[in-house]
Design a protein around this motif. Structure first.
Motif, mmCIF file in Angstrom:
data_model
loop_
_atom_site.group_PDB
_atom_site.id
_atom_site.type_symbol
_atom_site.label_atom_id
_atom_site.label_comp_id
_atom_site.label_asym_id
_atom_site.label_seq_id
_atom_site.Cartn_x
_atom_site.Cartn_y
_atom_site.Cartn_z
ATOM 1 N N GLU A 63 27.990 -4.166 -64.559
ATOM 2 C CA GLU A 63 29.228 -4.356 -65.314
ATOM 3 C C GLU A 63 29.517 -3.093 -66.112
ATOM 4 O O GLU A 63 28.619 -2.500 -66.682
ATOM 5 N N LYS A 95 39.194 -15.960 -54.881
ATOM 6 C CA LYS A 95 38.399 -14.907 -55.494
ATOM 7 C C LYS A 95 38.376 -13.740 -54.525
ATOM 8 O O LYS A 95 38.228 -13.941 -53.319
ATOM 9 N N LYS A 96 38.506 -12.517 -55.030
ATOM 10 C CA LYS A 96 38.494 -11.354 -54.147
ATOM 11 C C LYS A 96 37.810 -10.194 -54.854
ATOM 12 O O LYS A 96 38.029 -9.954 -56.033
ATOM 13 N N THR A 97 36.972 -9.453 -54.097
ATOM 14 C CA THR A 97 36.340 -8.263 -54.627
ATOM 15 C C THR A 97 37.185 -7.061 -54.223
ATOM 16 O O THR A 97 37.491 -6.882 -53.045
ATOM 17 N N GLN A 144 33.292 -1.898 -57.802
ATOM 18 C CA GLN A 144 33.718 -3.162 -57.211
ATOM 19 C C GLN A 144 33.929 -4.154 -58.350
ATOM 20 O O GLN A 144 33.069 -4.306 -59.204
ATOM 21 N N GLU A 145 35.071 -4.801 -58.340
ATOM 22 C CA GLU A 145 35.396 -5.764 -59.382
ATOM 23 C C GLU A 145 35.871 -7.044 -58.710
ATOM 24 O O GLU A 145 36.624 -6.991 -57.745
ATOM 25 N N THR A 146 35.435 -8.177 -59.220
ATOM 26 C CA THR A 146 35.864 -9.458 -58.663
ATOM 27 C C THR A 146 37.069 -9.955 -59.444
ATOM 28 O O THR A 146 37.007 -10.126 -60.658
ATOM 29 N N LYS A 147 38.164 -10.154 -58.735
ATOM 30 C CA LYS A 147 39.397 -10.688 -59.325
ATOM 31 C C LYS A 147 39.457 -12.176 -58.993
ATOM 32 O O LYS A 147 39.196 -12.571 -57.859
ATOM 33 N N ILE A 148 39.811 -12.980 -59.974
ATOM 34 C CA ILE A 148 39.866 -14.421 -59.761
ATOM 35 C C ILE A 148 41.288 -14.906 -60.014
ATOM 36 O O ILE A 148 41.848 -14.674 -61.085
#
Length: 159
Positions: free
Chosen positions: A106, A44-46, A35-39
């Motif tokens: 991470e 913001k979206k995981t 799971q990565e959080t994109k900003i």
């Protein structure tokens, strides 16, 4: 019939799609994801992304290896020291266990430099066969020697 885990190089951003297609064809395939959080500027979206960009694992016998080229998105097998890269069953299992644990927050992957020799110092994987380059207070560097990569992990808490 003996089967090995091979590393497939696939078109960028096609890892999950190729893995799904191969799986539907009744091939054993593994595409580890995180799971990565994109900003963005407005949100913001995981999202779920592959752990290894452009790589997936497929378990086949030596005779079955060519079948994967019948599927779109597959480019080639990864070679290591002139031979198809084979990943050990316990290394695949170790990756699965890490991703199931909540201790890793991470990830990053870099290529292995030939000649690096390291040994397991300490890790959350006690008792597992692994080659670790470095363990800090919040980081662990694990070498997946047969795959030819170094996996850097930020650890929330080391027991």
């Amino acid at each position: 019939m003996f089967k090995n885990w091979y590393v497939l190089y696939v078109k960028p951003k096609n890892e999950k799609k190729v893995a799904e297609t191969l799986s539907k064809a009744k091939l054993e395939v593994y595409c580890p994801t995180i799971q990565e959080t994109k900003i963005w500027s407005d949100r913001k979206k995981t999202v779920e992304v592959p752990l290894f960009k452009s790589y997936i694992f497929v378990r086949l016998s030596e005779k079955e290896r060519q079948i994967v080229f019948n599927f779109p998105g597959v480019i080639k097998y990864l070679f290591w020291l002139g031979k198809p890269a084979i990943v050990k069953d316990d290394e695949i299992e170790t990756i699965r266990e890490w991703l199931l644990s909540n201790d890793v927050s991470e990830y990053s992957v870099t290529t292995l430099t030939p000649g690096d020799r390291v040994y397991l110092k300490n890790s959350m994987l006690g008792g597992k066969e692994a080659i670790v380059k470095e363990v800090g207070k919040t980081r662990v560097r694990l070498i997946l020697e047969d795959f030819g990569v170094v996996l850097n992990m930020k650890i929330k808490q080391i027991a």
